[in-house]
Every structure is written in C-alpha cells, then in structure tokens.
Scaffold this active site. Structure first.
Site, PDB file in Angstrom:
ATOM      1  N   LYS A  20       0.844  -1.200   0.000  1.00 22.22           N
ATOM      2  CA  LYS A  20       0.000   0.000   0.000  1.00 22.22           C
ATOM      3  C   LYS A  20       0.884   1.257   0.000  1.00 22.22           C
ATOM      4  O   LYS A  20       2.099   1.177   0.208  1.00 22.22           O
ATOM      5  CB  LYS A  20      -0.920  -0.048   1.230  1.00 22.22           C
ATOM      6  CG  LYS A  20      -1.908  -1.229   1.211  1.00 22.22           C
ATOM      7  CD  LYS A  20      -2.784  -1.241   2.465  1.00 22.22           C
ATOM      8  CE  LYS A  20      -3.769  -2.400   2.444  1.00 22.22           C
ATOM      9  NZ  LYS A  20      -4.639  -2.416   3.647  1.00 22.22           N
ATOM     10  N   PHE A  39     -15.241   2.971   7.498  1.00 21.91           N
ATOM     11  CA  PHE A  39     -13.867   3.318   7.116  1.00 21.91           C
ATOM     12  C   PHE A  39     -13.653   3.352   5.598  1.00 21.91           C
ATOM     13  O   PHE A  39     -12.547   3.662   5.132  1.00 21.91           O
ATOM     14  CB  PHE A  39     -12.864   2.342   7.759  1.00 21.91           C
ATOM     15  CG  PHE A  39     -13.079   0.891   7.401  1.00 21.91           C
ATOM     16  CD1 PHE A  39     -12.607   0.359   6.207  1.00 21.91           C
ATOM     17  CD2 PHE A  39     -13.761   0.045   8.275  1.00 21.91           C
ATOM     18  CE1 PHE A  39     -12.794  -0.976   5.884  1.00 21.91           C
ATOM     19  CE2 PHE A  39     -13.967  -1.303   7.954  1.00 21.91           C
ATOM     20  CZ  PHE A  39     -13.476  -1.807   6.753  1.00 21.91           C
ATOM     21  N   ARG A  70      -1.222 -14.712   3.532  1.00 23.98           N
ATOM     22  CA  ARG A  70      -1.959 -14.004   4.588  1.00 23.98           C
ATOM     23  C   ARG A  70      -1.305 -14.213   5.951  1.00 23.98           C
ATOM     24  O   ARG A  70      -1.277 -13.305   6.781  1.00 23.98           O
ATOM     25  CB  ARG A  70      -3.408 -14.495   4.628  1.00 23.98           C
ATOM     26  CG  ARG A  70      -4.242 -14.083   3.438  1.00 23.98           C
ATOM     27  CD  ARG A  70      -4.865 -12.724   3.583  1.00 23.98           C
ATOM     28  NE  ARG A  70      -5.824 -12.647   4.658  1.00 23.98           N
ATOM     29  CZ  ARG A  70      -6.651 -11.603   4.832  1.00 23.98           C
ATOM     30  NH1 ARG A  70      -6.622 -10.578   3.987  1.00 23.98           N
ATOM     31  NH2 ARG A  70      -7.483 -11.582   5.840  1.00 23.98           N
ATOM     32  N   THR A  90      -5.202  -8.071  10.552  1.00 20.61           N
ATOM     33  CA  THR A  90      -5.538  -6.771   9.960  1.00 20.61           C
ATOM     34  C   THR A  90      -5.014  -5.605  10.800  1.00 20.61           C
ATOM     35  O   THR A  90      -4.490  -4.627  10.257  1.00 20.61           O
ATOM     36  CB  THR A  90      -7.072  -6.652   9.807  1.00 20.61           C
ATOM     37  OG1 THR A  90      -7.526  -7.751   9.007  1.00 20.61           O
ATOM     38  CG2 THR A  90      -7.466  -5.343   9.147  1.00 20.61           C
ATOM     39  N   ARG A 143       2.813  -7.002   9.087  1.00 18.64           N
ATOM     40  CA  ARG A 143       2.101  -5.973   9.861  1.00 18.64           C
ATOM     41  C   ARG A 143       2.584  -5.933  11.305  1.00 18.64           C
ATOM     42  O   ARG A 143       2.685  -4.856  11.912  1.00 18.64           O
ATOM     43  CB  ARG A 143       0.594  -6.226   9.791  1.00 18.64           C
ATOM     44  CG  ARG A 143       0.009  -5.895   8.411  1.00 18.64           C
ATOM     45  CD  ARG A 143      -1.412  -6.408   8.288  1.00 18.64           C
ATOM     46  NE  ARG A 143      -2.065  -5.999   7.047  1.00 18.64           N
ATOM     47  CZ  ARG A 143      -3.210  -6.499   6.608  1.00 18.64           C
ATOM     48  NH1 ARG A 143      -3.833  -7.445   7.313  1.00 18.64           N
ATOM     49  NH2 ARG A 143      -3.742  -6.072   5.476  1.00 18.64           N
ATOM     50  N   ASN A 193      -1.722  -0.284   7.379  1.00 17.85           N
ATOM     51  CA  ASN A 193      -1.235  -1.646   7.641  1.00 17.85           C
ATOM     52  C   ASN A 193      -0.431  -2.245   6.485  1.00 17.85           C
ATOM     53  O   ASN A 193      -0.301  -3.457   6.379  1.00 17.85           O
ATOM     54  CB  ASN A 193      -2.376  -2.551   8.116  1.00 17.85           C
ATOM     55  CG  ASN A 193      -3.439  -2.747   7.061  1.00 17.85           C
ATOM     56  OD1 ASN A 193      -3.323  -2.269   5.939  1.00 17.85           O
ATOM     57  ND2 ASN A 193      -4.494  -3.473   7.425  1.00 17.85           N
ATOM     58  N   HIS A 222      -1.743  -5.401   1.317  1.00 18.73           N
ATOM     59  CA  HIS A 222      -2.987  -6.135   1.070  1.00 18.73           C
ATOM     60  C   HIS A 222      -2.658  -7.535   0.572  1.00 18.73           C
ATOM     61  O   HIS A 222      -1.713  -7.720  -0.199  1.00 18.73           O
ATOM     62  CB  HIS A 222      -3.836  -5.434  -0.002  1.00 18.73           C
ATOM     63  CG  HIS A 222      -4.940  -6.305  -0.515  1.00 18.73           C
ATOM     64  ND1 HIS A 222      -6.147  -6.424   0.152  1.00 18.73           N
ATOM     65  CD2 HIS A 222      -5.002  -7.162  -1.570  1.00 18.73           C
ATOM     66  CE1 HIS A 222      -6.910  -7.300  -0.495  1.00 18.73           C
ATOM     67  NE2 HIS A 222      -6.238  -7.756  -1.549  1.00 18.73           N
TER      68      HIS A 222
HETATM   69  N1  UDP Z   1      -9.482  -1.027   7.554  1.00 12.96           N
HETATM   70  C1  UDP Z   1      -9.470   0.151   8.268  1.00 12.96           C
HETATM   71  N2  UDP Z   1     -10.158   0.216   9.464  1.00 12.96           N
HETATM   72  C2  UDP Z   1     -10.840  -0.861   9.958  1.00 12.96           C
HETATM   73  C3  UDP Z   1     -10.837  -2.058   9.220  1.00 12.96           C
HETATM   74  C4  UDP Z   1     -10.144  -2.109   8.028  1.00 12.96           C
HETATM   75  O1  UDP Z   1      -8.856   1.123   7.839  1.00 12.96           O
HETATM   76  O2  UDP Z   1     -11.437  -0.745  11.028  1.00 12.96           O
HETATM   77  C5  UDP Z   1      -8.756  -1.087   6.285  1.00 12.96           C
HETATM   78  C6  UDP Z   1      -7.378  -1.736   6.402  1.00 12.96           C
HETATM   79  O3  UDP Z   1      -6.491  -1.073   5.504  1.00 12.96           O
HETATM   80  C7  UDP Z   1      -7.655  -3.154   5.932  1.00 12.96           C
HETATM   81  C8  UDP Z   1      -8.687  -2.883   4.825  1.00 12.96           C
HETATM   82  O4  UDP Z   1      -9.497  -1.844   5.361  1.00 12.96           O
HETATM   83  O5  UDP Z   1      -6.484  -3.774   5.445  1.00 12.96           O
HETATM   84  C9  UDP Z   1      -9.543  -4.058   4.438  1.00 12.96           C
HETATM   85  O6  UDP Z   1     -10.126  -4.607   5.603  1.00 12.96           O
HETATM   86  P1  UDP Z   1     -10.171  -6.196   5.804  1.00 12.96           P
HETATM   87  O7  UDP Z   1     -11.047  -6.463   6.978  1.00 12.96           O
HETATM   88  O8  UDP Z   1     -10.513  -6.847   4.512  1.00 12.96           O
HETATM   89  O9  UDP Z   1      -8.661  -6.526   6.241  1.00 12.96           O
HETATM   90  P2  UDP Z   1      -7.476  -7.308   5.494  1.00 12.96           P
HETATM   91  O10 UDP Z   1      -8.107  -8.349   4.601  1.00 12.96           O
HETATM   92  O11 UDP Z   1      -6.669  -6.294   4.733  1.00 12.96           O
HETATM   93  O12 UDP Z   1      -6.669  -7.919   6.618  1.00 12.96           O
HETATM   94 MG    MG Z   2      -9.662  -8.216   3.262  1.00 11.85          MG
END
Ligand code: UDP
Ligand code: MG
Length: 149
Positions: free
Chosen positions: A9, A57, A85, A91, A102, A112, A115
């Site tokens: 990112k 968000f 992952r 996350t 992360r 974070n 992706h």
């Molecule tokens: N995100 C955020 N605030 C939150 C949850 C998610 O900014 O409370 C953002 C964060 O960048 C995250 C992305 O939204 O990576 C996608 O969320 P997801 O739950 O899919 O997490 P990921 O798959 O990236 O672990």
């Molecule tokens: Mg996701």
C-alpha cells in the site's frame, strides 16, 4: 498452480518497505509472476474494496489507497493464498504477531502496509482487476527442485 494478489500500500512504498516485503515472499519459495508500480484510480480502489463499501472506514480507505503509488504483485505456489496471509499477519498491526509484516512494521489499522487476497476466488477476481493477462509471466525458476519435493 494457485496464485494470490498482493499489494504494498502507499504507506509501505513511502516507508521503503517494498524490497523487504518482496524478499519475504521470494525467500519463502513463492514465484513472482506479476509486478508493477501503479497509482490506483478511485474507480480501481472502489472496485477492489467493494465488499467494504458500507463500512464507516470505506471513504478513508479509498482516499488512502489512492494517495500514492502501490506495488501490485501476483505470486504463485502451493497454498500461496493462505500462506501469504499468514506472512502478512492480522488486519490490526497492534495485534498482528511479531514476525509478520504488519506485526513487524505497523502500528495502526489504517496504515497496515500490505494487502493480500483472503481466498482463492477473491485472488482470481483481484488479479483480473489489477492485471491484464499479458502482464503475467510464466517462467520456470531453476531452484524449483530445491523448494518442492
Ligand atoms: N481497515 C481500516 N479500518 C478498519 C478495518 C479495516 O482502515 O477498522 C482497512 C485496512 O487497511 C484493511 C482494509 O481496510 O487492510 C480491508 O479490511 P479487511 O477487513 O478486509 O482486512 P485485510 O483483509 O486487509 O486484513
Ligand atoms: Mg480483506
């Protein structure tokens, strides 16, 4: 062979973590089959995160992802979707395990770093969204017999 979509990112690019992140997947033994630096449009970002469009968000997330270049990648290997992952970690970087990307480099859920696709079907959709088929390269790594039994 299984493939996943990963993207460093804008925070990861700005913080000079691109090399470190690529190194982790390379040394793990996965095969890089697609790689480009791209400044995402709003349309691309909104498509990519469409599943989150009702979440509070979402607007901030799209602003963030379109705020600078990202390094978009496709990696290939047995079980690469789930393993990638695990290498990324949870996350929220504050709860992500040390040793994960992360966990080692992040301190905020909104920054974070990386992706990664969450399932094989999601990976196929995301690869098609970010890459044209001719941008993906088939090649034979010479170390294959030292990485796979
Ligand atoms: N995100 C955020 N605030 C939150 C949850 C998610 O900014 O409370 C953002 C964060 O960048 C995250 C992305 O939204 O990576 C996608 O969320 P997801 O739950 O899919 O997490 P990921 O798959 O990236 O672990
Ligand atoms: Mg996701």
């Amino acid at each position: 062979m299984e493939r996943t979509f990963l993207a460093v990112k804008p925070d990861g690019v700005q913080r000079h973590l691109v090399g470190e992140i690529i190194r982790r997947y390379e040394t793990k033994g996965f095969k890089l089959v697609g790689l480009k630096l791209i400044h995402p449009t709003r349309e691309l970002a909104e498509n990519h995160y469409a599943v989150h469009k009702e979440r509070p968000f979402f607007a901030g997330l799209v602003d963030f992802i379109t705020s600078g270049p990202v390094v978009a990648m496709v990696w290939e290997g047995d079980g690469v979707v789930a393993s990638a992952r695990k290498i990324i970690g949870a996350t929220n970087p504050l709860t992500a395990e040390p040793g994960t990307i992360r966990g080692d480099f992040g301190a905020n859920i909104g920054r974070n770093i990386i992706h990664g696709s969450d399932a094989i079907e999601t990976a196929q959709t995301e690869i098609a969204l970010w890459f044209n088929p001719e941008e993906l390269v088939s090649w034979t790594p010479s170390l294959t017999s030292w990485v796979y039994e």
